[in-house]
Design an enzyme around this catalytic site. Structure first.
Site, PDB file in Angstrom:
ATOM      1  N   PHE A 190     -42.739  -6.696  32.176  1.00 57.15           N
ATOM      2  CA  PHE A 190     -41.795  -5.688  31.695  1.00 57.15           C
ATOM      3  C   PHE A 190     -42.068  -4.358  32.402  1.00 57.15           C
ATOM      4  O   PHE A 190     -43.216  -3.929  32.506  1.00 57.15           O
ATOM      5  CB  PHE A 190     -41.888  -5.511  30.184  1.00 57.15           C
ATOM      6  CG  PHE A 190     -40.772  -4.685  29.624  1.00 57.15           C
ATOM      7  CD1 PHE A 190     -39.485  -5.186  29.574  1.00 57.15           C
ATOM      8  CD2 PHE A 190     -40.999  -3.392  29.184  1.00 57.15           C
ATOM      9  CE1 PHE A 190     -38.434  -4.426  29.088  1.00 57.15           C
ATOM     10  CE2 PHE A 190     -39.950  -2.618  28.691  1.00 57.15           C
ATOM     11  CZ  PHE A 190     -38.670  -3.131  28.642  1.00 57.15           C
ATOM     12  N   ASP A 242     -49.356  -7.925  26.222  1.00 52.22           N
ATOM     13  CA  ASP A 242     -48.194  -7.304  25.588  1.00 52.22           C
ATOM     14  C   ASP A 242     -47.504  -8.384  24.757  1.00 52.22           C
ATOM     15  O   ASP A 242     -47.049  -9.399  25.298  1.00 52.22           O
ATOM     16  CB  ASP A 242     -47.254  -6.746  26.654  1.00 52.22           C
ATOM     17  CG  ASP A 242     -46.045  -6.011  26.062  1.00 52.22           C
ATOM     18  OD1 ASP A 242     -45.695  -6.265  24.899  1.00 52.22           O
ATOM     19  OD2 ASP A 242     -45.437  -5.204  26.783  1.00 52.22           O
ATOM     20  N   TYR A 270     -39.948  -3.381  16.552  1.00 48.19           N
ATOM     21  CA  TYR A 270     -38.515  -3.292  16.283  1.00 48.19           C
ATOM     22  C   TYR A 270     -37.758  -4.533  16.719  1.00 48.19           C
ATOM     23  O   TYR A 270     -36.538  -4.593  16.600  1.00 48.19           O
ATOM     24  CB  TYR A 270     -37.905  -2.041  16.922  1.00 48.19           C
ATOM     25  CG  TYR A 270     -38.183  -1.838  18.390  1.00 48.19           C
ATOM     26  CD1 TYR A 270     -37.498  -2.540  19.363  1.00 48.19           C
ATOM     27  CD2 TYR A 270     -39.128  -0.905  18.796  1.00 48.19           C
ATOM     28  CE1 TYR A 270     -37.743  -2.345  20.709  1.00 48.19           C
ATOM     29  CE2 TYR A 270     -39.390  -0.686  20.144  1.00 48.19           C
ATOM     30  CZ  TYR A 270     -38.687  -1.405  21.098  1.00 48.19           C
ATOM     31  OH  TYR A 270     -38.945  -1.201  22.422  1.00 48.19           O
ATOM     32  N   LYS A 271     -38.462  -5.551  17.222  1.00 52.70           N
ATOM     33  CA  LYS A 271     -37.813  -6.803  17.580  1.00 52.70           C
ATOM     34  C   LYS A 271     -37.943  -7.782  16.404  1.00 52.70           C
ATOM     35  O   LYS A 271     -37.253  -7.658  15.404  1.00 52.70           O
ATOM     36  CB  LYS A 271     -38.427  -7.355  18.859  1.00 52.70           C
ATOM     37  CG  LYS A 271     -38.325  -6.407  20.060  1.00 52.70           C
ATOM     38  CD  LYS A 271     -38.901  -7.028  21.305  1.00 52.70           C
ATOM     39  CE  LYS A 271     -39.072  -6.025  22.432  1.00 52.70           C
ATOM     40  NZ  LYS A 271     -37.827  -5.397  22.891  1.00 52.70           N
ATOM     41  N   ARG A 293     -28.942 -13.151  28.023  1.00 53.18           N
ATOM     42  CA  ARG A 293     -30.133 -13.376  27.200  1.00 53.18           C
ATOM     43  C   ARG A 293     -29.743 -13.477  25.732  1.00 53.18           C
ATOM     44  O   ARG A 293     -29.049 -12.610  25.203  1.00 53.18           O
ATOM     45  CB  ARG A 293     -31.131 -12.242  27.414  1.00 53.18           C
ATOM     46  CG  ARG A 293     -32.498 -12.508  26.809  1.00 53.18           C
ATOM     47  CD  ARG A 293     -33.474 -11.401  27.157  1.00 53.18           C
ATOM     48  NE  ARG A 293     -33.161 -10.165  26.455  1.00 53.18           N
ATOM     49  CZ  ARG A 293     -34.036  -9.194  26.227  1.00 53.18           C
ATOM     50  NH1 ARG A 293     -35.282  -9.305  26.663  1.00 53.18           N
ATOM     51  NH2 ARG A 293     -33.681  -8.096  25.592  1.00 53.18           N
TER      52      ARG A 293
END
Length: 420
Positions: free
Chosen positions: A129, A200, A225-226, A379
């Site tokens: 990422f 991560d 927040y996912k 996605r």
């Protein structure tokens, strides 16, 4: 071939189905983007309002003590710990993933410099990422180190043998492909070569089984927040193996990481353990929202916990792959996500050479919300807390229609938004 009645029957037999009611999902929307931002738990708005009106409004500054504000980073960290295979007192909920990565990667480089002098390479993947790579680039530039990027995951074992690698920094589940590393195997291999590991967990926490302690990891960060449903910009988390926690200061030595912050001494004295990975005053309203998000995840514990969530996640993603390949055949779609369960997170990523962004926008207009990742990835995230098998059926049906009609070619779907 799976039929719509088959999907409805699977939903009717699903023990996790009642958890859908914990979320305020818009009518007519199939939300396949919980891997980017989890939906709003029904309890969050009232809980945050109560914090504003009563704890802040009536309690005022007393609420740091009376409402337990001060302890929230560690209290919520302990709740997150149970979902990532960490122990009590080893996790804090604080800051952002980028900031926490800066802290733990700095600490890892300090430890490597002390234990393995001369090692100055941070090893990672080019497909990691971007924020992780940017933070690592900045740190390497500051410290005179090298960020070495690999093109393929299969190159990691050989690269660890170079003798100059200090830290292996990886995202457990790849954000673009959904491919998942074997954490235990890579951590063991890194340890054998004297290399520390930083993980991560942004696309892993709350989505796949994790055992940081059992895998022998050294450091980990992740966002909430996912799959943890903490809300936009919710505080991230940091974990440090207890064997490392007290060895060095983290670089952002703010007053909340002081051993006794309210003594207000001019000299810094780091708190013991994970508390030294805090920094400044904590965002109480965001932490309260995160607490509600964690409640939705904990509601799965009596229903089988992570094992049940993972089983349903794999069933949902298997079904999406099956239906997309059957019903969208000949439309230029190519599966990017690994088929093997052990190598897959909780998302399905499909490449299309032409129009991937526009196809996603056309789906969103039809109420199927996924997202696009450059240059060519559609996605779709599958959160088993609120998604069902019928949702998968209808999502693929909408994808089929968008492709067959060419609807994605309309001009409004081809105008790029700031957030994709």
């Amino acid at each position: 071939m799976t039929t719509l009645p088959d999907c409805r029957a699977r939903d009717a037999a699903d023990p996790l189905r009642p958890l859908r009611d914990l979320f305020a999902l818009p009518e007519g929307v199939i939300y396949l983007d919980g891997n980017s931002l989890g939906p709003l738990p029904r309890a969050t708005a009232a809980r945050v309002a109560r914090t504003v009106e009563r704890e802040w409004g009536d309690g005022l500054i007393r609420s740091w003590n009376s409402a337990g504000w001060y302890d929230m980073p560690r209290r919520l960290g302990d709740r997150i710990a149970g979902w990532i295979g960490a122990g009590a007192g080893e996790v804090v909920a604080t800051d952002t993933t980028s900031i926490n990565l800066y802290k733990v990667l700095s600490a890892a480089l300090d430890i490597a410099a002390a234990d393995q002098p001369g090692r100055k390479v941070v090893l990672s993947e080019r497909s990691n990422f971007p924020t992780d790579l940017y933070i690592a680039q900045a740190l390497c530039r500051e410290r005179g180190c090298e960020l070495r990027l690999l093109e393929e995951p299969g190159a990691i074992p050989q690269a660890l043998q170079a003798g100059d690698v200090a830290v292996l920094m990886l995202t457990h589940v790849n954000y673009r492909t959904g491919a998942m590393h074997d954490m235990a195997a890579l951590a063991a291999l890194a340890r054998r070569h004297g290399v520390l590991t930083v993980w991560d967990l942004a696309h892993s926490a709350g989505a796949v089984p994790l055992d940081l302690r059992g895998a022998g990891a050294d450091f980990a960060v992740g966002c909430s927040y996912k799959y943890l449903n903490g809300g936009p910009g919710a505080p991230a988390f940091a974990w440090v193996h207890p064997g490392h926690a007290d060895r060095f200061w983290q670089p952002l030595a703010g007053w909340w990481s002081h051993a006794a912050p309210f003594e207000f001494t001019p000299d810094y004295r780091p708190a013991p353990g994970i508390a030294r990975y805090l920094c400044g005053t904590q965002p109480v309203l965001s932490l309260v929202a995160l607490e509600c998000g964690l409640d939705t995840l904990d509601a799965a514990l009596p229903l089988g916990g992570m094992q049940a969530l993972r089983s349903k996640s794999l069933a949902l993603t298997d079904l999406f792959i099956e239906l997309a390949e059957q019903r969208c055949a000949g439309q230029g779609l190519s599966l990017v996500t690994p088929r093997a369960h052990a190598s897959r997170g909780s998302q399905v990523c499909i490449a299309r050479a032409e129009g991937a962004y526009a196809i996603v926008q056309a789906l969103i207009a039809r109420g199927v919300i996924g997202d696009f990742r450059a240059p060519d990835i559609l996605r779709f995230g599958f959160t088993p807390l609120y998604l069902g098998f019928e949702d998968v059926w209808h999502a693929v049906e909408q994808l089929r229609q968008v492709l067959e009609t060419g609807e994605w070619q309309r001009p409004e779907f081809n105008q790029r938004n700031a957030v994709t």
